[in-house]
Motif scaffolding. Structure first.
Motif, PDB file in Angstrom:
ATOM      1  N   GLY A 138      44.506  40.944  40.507  1.00 26.56           N
ATOM      2  CA  GLY A 138      43.707  40.886  39.292  1.00 26.56           C
ATOM      3  C   GLY A 138      42.959  39.582  39.162  1.00 26.56           C
ATOM      4  O   GLY A 138      41.779  39.551  38.800  1.00 26.56           O
ATOM      5  N   GLY A 139      43.641  38.470  39.480  1.00 31.37           N
ATOM      6  CA  GLY A 139      42.993  37.166  39.392  1.00 31.37           C
ATOM      7  C   GLY A 139      41.854  37.026  40.375  1.00 31.37           C
ATOM      8  O   GLY A 139      40.802  36.450  40.051  1.00 31.37           O
ATOM      9  N   MET A 140      42.027  37.536  41.589  1.00 31.41           N
ATOM     10  CA  MET A 140      40.972  37.466  42.603  1.00 31.41           C
ATOM     11  C   MET A 140      39.758  38.286  42.178  1.00 31.41           C
ATOM     12  O   MET A 140      38.606  37.868  42.368  1.00 31.41           O
ATOM     13  N   LYS A 141      40.002  39.452  41.597  1.00 24.83           N
ATOM     14  CA  LYS A 141      38.890  40.295  41.141  1.00 24.83           C
ATOM     15  C   LYS A 141      38.093  39.602  40.046  1.00 24.83           C
ATOM     16  O   LYS A 141      36.861  39.664  40.022  1.00 24.83           O
ATOM     17  N   ARG A 142      38.811  38.922  39.123  1.00 19.88           N
ATOM     18  CA  ARG A 142      38.101  38.241  38.053  1.00 19.88           C
ATOM     19  C   ARG A 142      37.300  37.058  38.589  1.00 19.88           C
ATOM     20  O   ARG A 142      36.200  36.772  38.126  1.00 19.88           O
TER      21      ARG A 142
END
Length: 320
Positions: A138-142
């Motif tokens: 999730g953090g990488m996508k954001r």
């Protein structure tokens, strides 16, 4: 400081539902402005209008010095938008997502690839750049989503709840990236449900409730709107506790825990005065703790809702 965004009398209705009721706001260039409010307050609607994704019913809007109604194309050239939901295509690699965005900006083949590689490095995604985005955390996508927003080098960025659903470490990583953007001269318009996020990041904060701005100012200014600040004094001796009660008659006493709560706004002047009174009375205080209102207290006071209650009611993480 000159204004990046100026809004006067902004109104918007959907049918007979009034969503924005004549709001005024100013965002200085090179700052972080945070718009807070409970679900349904109108935060996302405001972002959609300011970023040209929706039209206002009334009001004057200038973004980066341009009248939004007269020249929306010029406004779009100056801004970037990261919404609540990721714009990342999971079936493409991170680098391909960035190149696609660069193509939409007509950067040219070589410049598009150079810009993609530059942003992958900036957001610590070089190793992941060749992998399908569906495999990202999730953090990488954001981070990739924010990188895609920066492809066109916007001067103003709208971040609509950018850290919703992220773990604490990823949220702090995102905060660092946002601060770095502002240090480079970018203006950030941030909506969030995390009061800690606004407190950490925002130069100025406005609270929106039922389509109206009900409070605005710096975090410190907003906290001063709420009473209840106090200093907590804990004693180990009942005799000392009794003496303290006589010396500090405005304090609220808890005889079971041997604690006094002395009304205090937490300012240096007030604390110095209290310490002098304690010293004059020769009181032996075992523990002293300063308690000041936080943004949660402000939010509850001006909207009648707590953020915890709001989170419990929200099932899909959206705000309109």
């Amino acid at each position: 400081m000159s204004a990046a965004i100026e809004v006067r009398g902004l109104r918007k209705s959907y049918g007979d539902k009034l969503v924005l009721d004549g709001i005024d706001l100013t965002v200085a260039k090179g700052t972080i402005f945070s718009l807070l409010g409970p679900n349904g307050a109108g935060k996302t609607t405001a972002v959609q209008i300011l970023s040209t994704l929706s039209t206002a019913d009334a009001g004057e809007i200038r973004v980066d010095g341009t009248d939004l109604h007269q020249d929306p194309e010029a406004v779009r050239a100056a801004i970037g938008v990261t919404g609540q939901f990721s714009a990342v295509d999971g079936l493409m690699t991170g680098r391909e997502n960035l190149i696609l965005m660069a193509d939409l900006y007509h950067l040219g083949r070589s410049e598009a690839r150079r810009r993609a590689d530059e942003l992958l490095e900036r957001f610590d995604l070089v190793e992941a750049g060749g992998k399908m985005a569906m495999t990202y955390s999730g953090g990488m996508k954001r981070r990739l989503d924010l990188a895609m927003t920066l492809v066109g080098r916007p001067r103003i960025i709208f971040l609509d709840e950018p850290t919703t659903g992220l773990d604490p470490r990823s949220r702090h990583d995102m905060w660092t990236m946002i601060r770095d953007l502002v240090a480079g001269g970018v203006t950030v318009f941030l909506t969030t449900q995390y009061l800690e996020e606004a407190d950490e990041l925002a130069d100025r904060i406005a609270v929106l409730d039922h389509g109206r701005l009900v409070a605005h100012g710096t975090a410190a200014e907003l906290k001063r709107l709420v009473p209840g600040g106090h200093v907590r004094l804990r004693f180990t001796s009942p005799a000392e506790f009794a003496l303290a009660g006589q010396a500090l008659p405005t304090a609220v006493a808890n005889s079971e825990s041997l604690v006094l709560q002395v009304p205090n706004d937490g300012s240096v002047h007030s604390l110095r005065d209290l310490l002098a009174r304690i010293d004059d009375a020769s009181l032996e205080v075992d523990e002293l703790t300063v308690h000041t209102p936080d943004l949660d207290d402000v939010f509850f006071a001006v909207t009648g809702q707590s953020t915890q209650h709001e989170a419990a009611l929200s099932t899909d993480g959206t705000t309109k």
